[in-house]
Design a protein around this motif. Structure first.
Motif, PDB file in Angstrom:
ATOM      1  N   VAL A  18       3.326  66.277 -61.949  1.00 45.07           N
ATOM      2  CA  VAL A  18       5.549  66.393 -61.627  1.00 45.07           C
ATOM      3  C   VAL A  18       4.740  66.486 -60.133  1.00 45.07           C
ATOM      4  O   VAL A  18       5.982  65.617 -59.934  1.00 45.07           O
ATOM      5  N   HIS A  41       6.020  63.498 -57.536  1.00 44.66           N
ATOM      6  CA  HIS A  41       7.504  63.481 -57.978  1.00 44.66           C
ATOM      7  C   HIS A  41       8.339  63.732 -57.387  1.00 44.66           C
ATOM      8  O   HIS A  41       9.868  63.164 -57.057  1.00 44.66           O
ATOM      9  N   SER A  44      11.110  57.030 -55.818  1.00 44.33           N
ATOM     10  CA  SER A  44      10.772  56.698 -57.680  1.00 44.33           C
ATOM     11  C   SER A  44      12.347  58.064 -57.507  1.00 44.33           C
ATOM     12  O   SER A  44      12.852  58.734 -56.985  1.00 44.33           O
ATOM     13  N   ASN A  88      13.661  58.062 -63.148  1.00 45.57           N
ATOM     14  CA  ASN A  88      12.016  57.344 -63.153  1.00 45.57           C
ATOM     15  C   ASN A  88      11.515  58.468 -63.331  1.00 45.57           C
ATOM     16  O   ASN A  88       9.959  58.971 -64.334  1.00 45.57           O
ATOM     17  N   ILE A  89      11.794  60.190 -63.353  1.00 44.42           N
ATOM     18  CA  ILE A  89      11.538  61.473 -63.146  1.00 44.42           C
ATOM     19  C   ILE A  89      11.377  61.515 -64.572  1.00 44.42           C
ATOM     20  O   ILE A  89      10.668  62.286 -65.427  1.00 44.42           O
ATOM     21  N   ASP A 103       8.729  59.928 -67.360  1.00 45.45           N
ATOM     22  CA  ASP A 103       7.687  60.418 -66.745  1.00 45.45           C
ATOM     23  C   ASP A 103       6.987  61.065 -67.982  1.00 45.45           C
ATOM     24  O   ASP A 103       7.969  61.585 -68.945  1.00 45.45           O
TER      25      ASP A 103
END
Length: 535
Positions: free
Chosen positions: A495, A498, A506, A510-511, A514
């Motif tokens: 992670v 990001h 992103s 989008n996170i 994940d």
């Protein structure tokens, strides 16, 4: 009517006693100097001369010239003693007269003085057969007999005698008569009897007697009858169930030549003999060959053969299959002949190297020198690489034991060289690592022996740089590491890439999509998720 040899050639004086020189020396000295004890105990193997010595000693006491170590043999006392008819020499067989009543009768006789001689002598044979009550009745008389009384006790088992009896007597231990002494005595007797013989046959008879002269003379009586006047080795071997020495010689010859077919034939022929006898005869043959310096056998072969024979004998005592043990014995001996000593292998390798000196060889000196130099450099680089790999393995092993110790070891200890089982290291230990390395020194030494060999020696050299220089070098290393570090932050998780990069394209959506975040949502079911940039 002919008399048996054991009685006909029974010794009549101390000079004729066989194989008991130390006892003869003590008894003759006591007789000549008048230092006589009141009780004697003779113990030892059957047929070793106990009863004969007791009779000779008794005759020496009752002789008109006695006590003397050389009785005259002509006086009435000596003649009566030689015929075993002397009234003052009383022989008692404790095996048949073993009860307390028999000892009471003996004690009653001690009250009366001798009739003919100066002493009254009681010879008690096989004294260990007396009952406990009989021993107790004998104690007082044995300790303080009248001055004219002498006791001579004889036994084959002194351990069965009470300690109170042993402490009241002078104990003489008769040893086994050696094979050589027995053989000389047999030769003397056969010369007297005018009987021809072979030396090997007398060796077999002497060995079969097991140190007992009486048993050997009994066998000699039997051998004279069996061989009809000529005592040869083959006849004696057949009579005793032993193996002919010539046959044993052929047997070992087949083993040394690795002739398996011949050995198999020998194994079948030896089935007619007792396996224990076969092993004993083979051991005796090897012993004789060793002392005769037989060139067919080396010391190493003697050792291997004797170990194989000893192991086979132990297997027989365990009630193993005797026929299989004998077969296994021979095939193990065949295998033992194939094993060569290290010296023999070296010699054979050296002998196989042949140098052709007939034709001259033209050698390009420059090319050869260049080739040798290249070869040496390759070997040197290879050895250096191997040594470096070993030291790397050592550092890795220390790290595996303890990370802090491994770090201190790597920073403080430098490899110099490894020659002649000596590992030379340079120690530039920092203050904070001294305590750690001191406590771990035993572990590090153990690891060094594991990697470099059990015989390795460690040689530590002091640091070639001063402490300040070492600190400065360490600081420079740290600065170099900082310079080499990338300006872009290192991602610490799936992670982080990001979160840590502000320019990341992103979006928050989008996170949240994940897989890692989705899994966290499933596990914890949060009501609210806050996304923050990592500092």
């Amino acid at each position: 009517m002919s008399e048996v040899l054991a009685l006909k050639y029974r010794p009549k004086n101390f000079d004729e006693l066989i194989g008991q020189d130390s006892i003869t020396q003590v008894l003759t000295g006591a007789l000549n100097k008048g230092r006589l004890s009141h009780a004697y105990l003779f113990s030892g193997l059957r047929g070793s001369g106990k009863t004969s010595t007791a009779r000779i000693f008794s005759k020496a006491l009752v002789c008109d010239n006695g006590p003397t170590s050389t009785p005259c043999e002509v006086c009435e006392n000596c003649k009566a003693a030689n015929e075993n008819k002397h009234i003052d020499i009383i022989e008692m067989d404790a095996a048949s007269s073993r009860k307390i009543d028999d000892i009471r009768d003996l004690i009653e006789q001690t009250k009366y003085k001798p009739t003919m001689a100066k002493y009254k002598i009681f010879i008690i044979d096989e004294v260990h057969m007396l009952t406990r009550e009989a021993f107790n009745a004998l104690l007082k008389t044995l300790e303080e007999p009248p001055e004219y009384i002498k006791f001579i006790l004889a036994t084959t088992d002194p351990l069965k005698l009470p300690a109170t009896i042993l402490s009241r007597t002078q104990h003489f231990r008769f040893k086994r008569i050696s094979t050589e002494n027995i053989k000389h005595h047999l030769e003397y007797i056969l010369d007297k009897e005018d009987i021809k013989f072979e030396s090997e046959a007398l060796d077999m008879l002497s060995r079969s007697g097991n140190g007992s002269l009486r048993d050997t003379l009994t066998l000699l009586d039997q051998a004279i009858i069996y061989t009809k006047g000529f005592i040869d080795a083959k006849s004696i071997a057949n009579m005793l169930g032993l193996i002919d020495p010539e046959y044993l010689d052929n047997t070992f010859d087949a083993i040394l030549k690795n002739n398996k077919s011949k050995v198999l034939q020998i194994i079948k022929e030896l089935e007619n003999y007792e396996n224990e006898v076969v092993i004993d005869e083979m051991i005796a043959y090897l012993r004789d060959s060793f002392f005769n310096e037989d060139i067919r056998f080396s010391t190493l072969l003697y050792d291997r053969f004797f170990r194989i024979l000893s192991e086979a004998k132990n297997l027989l005592f365990l009630n193993a299959d005797s026929g299989f043990v004998l077969s296994l014995l021979f095939f193990k001996m065949l295998e033992a002949t194939k094993l060569k000593a290290i010296d023999e292998l070296i010699n054979s390798i050296e002998n196989n190297i042949k140098y052709d000196q007939t034709s001259p060889v033209v050698i390009d000196t420059k090319k050869e020198i260049a080739a040798k130099t290249t070869e040496k450099s390759k070997i040197k680089n290879q050895n250096s690489k191997t040594i470096d790999n070993k030291f790397d393995s050592l550092k890795k092993a220390v790290y595996e034991r303890n990370y802090d110790t491994g770090k201190c070891f790597e920073e403080s200890v430098k490899f110099i060289n490894f020659n002649n089982d000596t590992l030379t290291l340079e120690s530039c230990t920092k203050q904070e690592c001294k305590k750690t390395l001191r406590f771990a020194s035993g572990v590090i030494k153990h690891l060094v022996k594991e990697i470099y060999g059990i015989n390795v020696k460690i040689s530590m050299q002091p640091c070639s740089k001063s402490e300040d220089e070492a600190i400065q070098i360490e600081q420079n290393k740290q600065e170099d590491k900082k310079k080499d570090m990338p300006t872009e932050p290192i991602t610490s998780s799936c992670v982080a890439s990001h979160l840590e990069n502000p320019d990341n394209e992103s979006s928050k959506e989008n996170i949240l999509d994940d897989p890692f975040v989705k899994k966290a949502k499933e596990l914890f079911t949060p009501n609210k998720i806050i996304i923050k940039r990592k500092v």
